[in-house]
Enzyme design. Structure first.
Site, PDB file in Angstrom:
ATOM      1  N   LYS A  22       0.835  -1.209   0.000  1.00  0.00           N
ATOM      2  CA  LYS A  22       0.000   0.000   0.000  1.00  0.00           C
ATOM      3  C   LYS A  22       0.868   1.257   0.000  1.00  0.00           C
ATOM      4  O   LYS A  22       0.633   2.195  -0.767  1.00  0.00           O
ATOM      5  CB  LYS A  22      -0.912  -0.008   1.236  1.00  0.00           C
ATOM      6  CG  LYS A  22      -1.557   1.341   1.508  1.00  0.00           C
ATOM      7  CD  LYS A  22      -2.337   1.368   2.789  1.00  0.00           C
ATOM      8  CE  LYS A  22      -1.580   1.736   4.031  1.00  0.00           C
ATOM      9  NZ  LYS A  22      -1.313   3.149   4.256  1.00  0.00           N
ATOM     10  N   ASN A  23       1.873   1.300   0.886  1.00  0.00           N
ATOM     11  CA  ASN A  23       2.637   2.543   1.019  1.00  0.00           C
ATOM     12  C   ASN A  23       3.642   2.750  -0.115  1.00  0.00           C
ATOM     13  O   ASN A  23       4.298   3.790  -0.183  1.00  0.00           O
ATOM     14  CB  ASN A  23       3.333   2.601   2.384  1.00  0.00           C
ATOM     15  CG  ASN A  23       2.322   2.847   3.490  1.00  0.00           C
ATOM     16  OD1 ASN A  23       1.163   3.196   3.217  1.00  0.00           O
ATOM     17  ND2 ASN A  23       2.734   2.660   4.731  1.00  0.00           N
ATOM     18  N   CYS A 116      -4.868  13.013  12.618  1.00  0.00           N
ATOM     19  CA  CYS A 116      -5.546  11.738  12.436  1.00  0.00           C
ATOM     20  C   CYS A 116      -5.422  10.949  13.727  1.00  0.00           C
ATOM     21  O   CYS A 116      -4.829  11.426  14.693  1.00  0.00           O
ATOM     22  CB  CYS A 116      -4.978  10.982  11.240  1.00  0.00           C
ATOM     23  SG  CYS A 116      -3.400  10.252  11.566  1.00  0.00           S
ATOM     24  N   ARG A 121       0.463  14.799  12.943  1.00  0.00           N
ATOM     25  CA  ARG A 121       0.997  14.576  11.595  1.00  0.00           C
ATOM     26  C   ARG A 121       1.041  15.838  10.730  1.00  0.00           C
ATOM     27  O   ARG A 121       0.319  15.950   9.727  1.00  0.00           O
ATOM     28  CB  ARG A 121       0.236  13.447  10.909  1.00  0.00           C
ATOM     29  CG  ARG A 121       0.314  12.160  11.721  1.00  0.00           C
ATOM     30  CD  ARG A 121      -0.329  11.010  11.039  1.00  0.00           C
ATOM     31  NE  ARG A 121       0.452  10.471   9.938  1.00  0.00           N
ATOM     32  CZ  ARG A 121       0.040   9.483   9.162  1.00  0.00           C
ATOM     33  NH1 ARG A 121      -1.123   8.940   9.353  1.00  0.00           N
ATOM     34  NH2 ARG A 121       0.808   9.048   8.195  1.00  0.00           N
ATOM     35  N   ASP A 304       4.684   0.760  11.943  1.00  0.00           N
ATOM     36  CA  ASP A 304       3.486   0.126  11.377  1.00  0.00           C
ATOM     37  C   ASP A 304       3.328  -1.331  11.825  1.00  0.00           C
ATOM     38  O   ASP A 304       2.330  -1.973  11.492  1.00  0.00           O
ATOM     39  CB  ASP A 304       3.504   0.196   9.841  1.00  0.00           C
ATOM     40  CG  ASP A 304       3.241   1.603   9.337  1.00  0.00           C
ATOM     41  OD1 ASP A 304       2.694   2.411  10.099  1.00  0.00           O
ATOM     42  OD2 ASP A 304       3.595   1.887   8.173  1.00  0.00           O
ATOM     43  N   ARG A 396      -8.682  -0.250   4.445  1.00  0.00           N
ATOM     44  CA  ARG A 396      -7.841   0.766   3.798  1.00  0.00           C
ATOM     45  C   ARG A 396      -6.507   0.174   3.345  1.00  0.00           C
ATOM     46  O   ARG A 396      -5.933   0.629   2.358  1.00  0.00           O
ATOM     47  CB  ARG A 396      -7.555   1.916   4.773  1.00  0.00           C
ATOM     48  CG  ARG A 396      -8.758   2.770   5.050  1.00  0.00           C
ATOM     49  CD  ARG A 396      -8.355   3.957   5.845  1.00  0.00           C
ATOM     50  NE  ARG A 396      -7.227   4.643   5.188  1.00  0.00           N
ATOM     51  CZ  ARG A 396      -6.590   5.675   5.690  1.00  0.00           C
ATOM     52  NH1 ARG A 396      -6.942   6.159   6.849  1.00  0.00           N
ATOM     53  NH2 ARG A 396      -5.600   6.246   5.038  1.00  0.00           N
TER      54      ARG A 396
END
Ligand code: EPU
Length: 416
Positions: A22-23, A116, A121, A304, A396
């Site tokens: 994803k990233n 968030c 952030r 993460d 997500r």
């Protein structure tokens, strides 16, 4: 609203294939804006953030066509330069379009992402860097407005590494005049994947993977075909699933070196780890040993994976200390894990986890993407039934996680 129901206590066994990262795919989607042509991306994960990012590109005029795990993105029709609040608020990574739009159109207007669930952030380092390249920046009505007649290379030293900040500036600098140096840059594999893609488009980026990136600006870039690297966080999550259930799980199609810090921690916790060219196998035990973990930018222990490893340590044979150095508020999962019987005490940026012999299934609520994964892992190990609500966070960034876990023998289902 969907939720995930898990009946815990089954040791997971078997092999599971890792999806694209994803990233990595999100900045690469942003990079297509630097060209006017058709890019083909392969190994694209089927996750909500990709859908949202595609909507951002479509809002700018791009045409997108999906084919199994590939995406075809035609950026020749792009004629708008505004990324609207409604999309950016749902996914901070949309801010990655700021640099490429500015570099291509001379103009960009992107909603400020705001805070968030895992912290404030800020985006100051992205904006300072764009200004150093010659952009004018104005913040008004919740939007960043950036414009420049000409972008010029510069030396930018990040006070601390930022992943998307490095990516935004690297993309912008590819079309700036002259040479840009990004010092104290992020070294994550996703940054390296982006640099490879940019170079395939005709950019001149060197040093990716080190903390000094050099970008020699070029006049234009061409669209090309690229493959997205495997998702080290998804892979790591399945390894913890094997470990926490006392099972034996092999992840296929991964890059083991991207997982080094996690594998060291798992080994220190007593998990048996075997590594091949593109696979990793773990064998868990009834209760792992306690370990201390400190998150850090790559190649350090990835923040993460912090929530998932916390789930593992809730059942360790002793006390572990987890120190979170990257985000100020990434322990939201701790309170939910405690509802399942875990003993976790938070002291500022540290979580003190005292292992317990048994977790018990409970209704729990996901607060962010990795917190959701942590609750699922705890549910797999717990006695009884766990229901995880707000799984839109999970969707997500995980590609059909419940299907993949069921393939390893987990009693897990999505309830619509
Ligand atoms: N920071 C600033 N100013 C900035 C940018 C960052 O102070 O302008 C600070 C942040 O507040 C944080 C630190 O720098 O304390 C590092 O943040 P970074 O910018 O590296 O995070 P990011 O680029 O916003 C990416 C990932 C995150 C991952 C972090 C850290 C993407 C799309 N997101 O975020 O992934 O946690 O790097 O590794 O690549 C996830 O996948 O669940 C996720 C949150």
């Amino acid at each position: 609203m969907d939720h995930i129901e898990i009946e815990g206590g089954v040791p997971l066994r078997g092999r599971v294939r890792v999806s694209g990262a994803k990233n990595a795919v999100l900045p690469i989607l942003a990079s297509t804006l630097l060209t006017a042509g058709e890019t083909r991306l392969c190994n694209v994960p089927c996750v909500r953030d990709v859908t949202t990012f595609s909507q951002v590109l479509q809002a700018l005029g791009a045409e997108i066509h999906a084919e199994q795990d590939a995406l075809l993105i035609d950026t020749s029709p792009v004629d708008r330069y505004e990324a609207p609040y409604d999309l950016v608020k749902t996914m901070r990574a949309s801010f990655l379009v700021l640099g490429p739009l500015l570099a291509r159109m001379g103009h960009a207007k992107v909603s400020l992402p705001g805070g968030c669930a895992i912290g404030a952030r800020p985006v100051n380092l992205h904006l300072d860097g764009l200004q150093a390249l010659g952009a004018h920046i104005e913040l008004a009505h919740g939007y960043v407005h950036a414009w420049a007649d000409r972008l010029t290379g510069s030396t930018i030293t990040f006070p601390s590494p930022t992943v998307t900040g490095t990516e935004n500036l690297m993309m912008t600098a590819t079309l700036a005049e002259g040479m840009t140096i990004l010092d104290n840059a992020a070294r994550e594999p996703e940054v390296v994947n982006l640099a490879e893609v940019l170079n395939r488009m005709g950019a001149r980026v060197t040093g990716a993977g080190s903390s000094r990136l050099t970008i020699q600006g070029v006049r234009r870039l061409q669209a090309a075909t690229h493959a997205i690297i495997p998702d080290r966080i998804e892979g790591g999550t399945f390894l913890v699933a094997g470990a926490i259930t006392g099972g034996e799980v092999t992840i296929d199609g991964c890059v083991p070196t991207h997982l080094s810090a996690l594998l060291h921690s798992l080994q220190a916790a007593g998990v048996s780890v075997e590594v091949g060219d593109d696979w990793v196998r773990v064998k868990g035990m009834a209760r792992s040993s306690p370990i201390d973990v400190t998150t850090a930018p790559y190649p350090g222990f990835p923040n993460d994976m912090q929530a998932q490893v916390m789930a593992l340590l809730t059942r360790a044979n002793g006390q572990s200390v987890i120190s979170e150095t990257v985000f100020e508020n990434r322990f939201m999962h701790a309170a939910e894990l405690c509802r399942m019987g875990a003993e976790i005490r938070l002291c500022g940026a540290q979580a003190i986890v005292t292992g317990v012999p048994t977790l018990y299934g409970a209704p729990v609520m996901a607060t962010d993407l990795r917190a959701s994964a942590s609750l699922i892992l705890a549910g797999l190990a717990a006695k009884g039934v766990t229901t995880v609500s707000r799984v839109y966070h999970l969707d997500r960034g995980y590609d059909r996680i419940e299907v993949k876990l069921a393939g390893l023998g987990a009693k897990i289902r999505r309830v619509l």
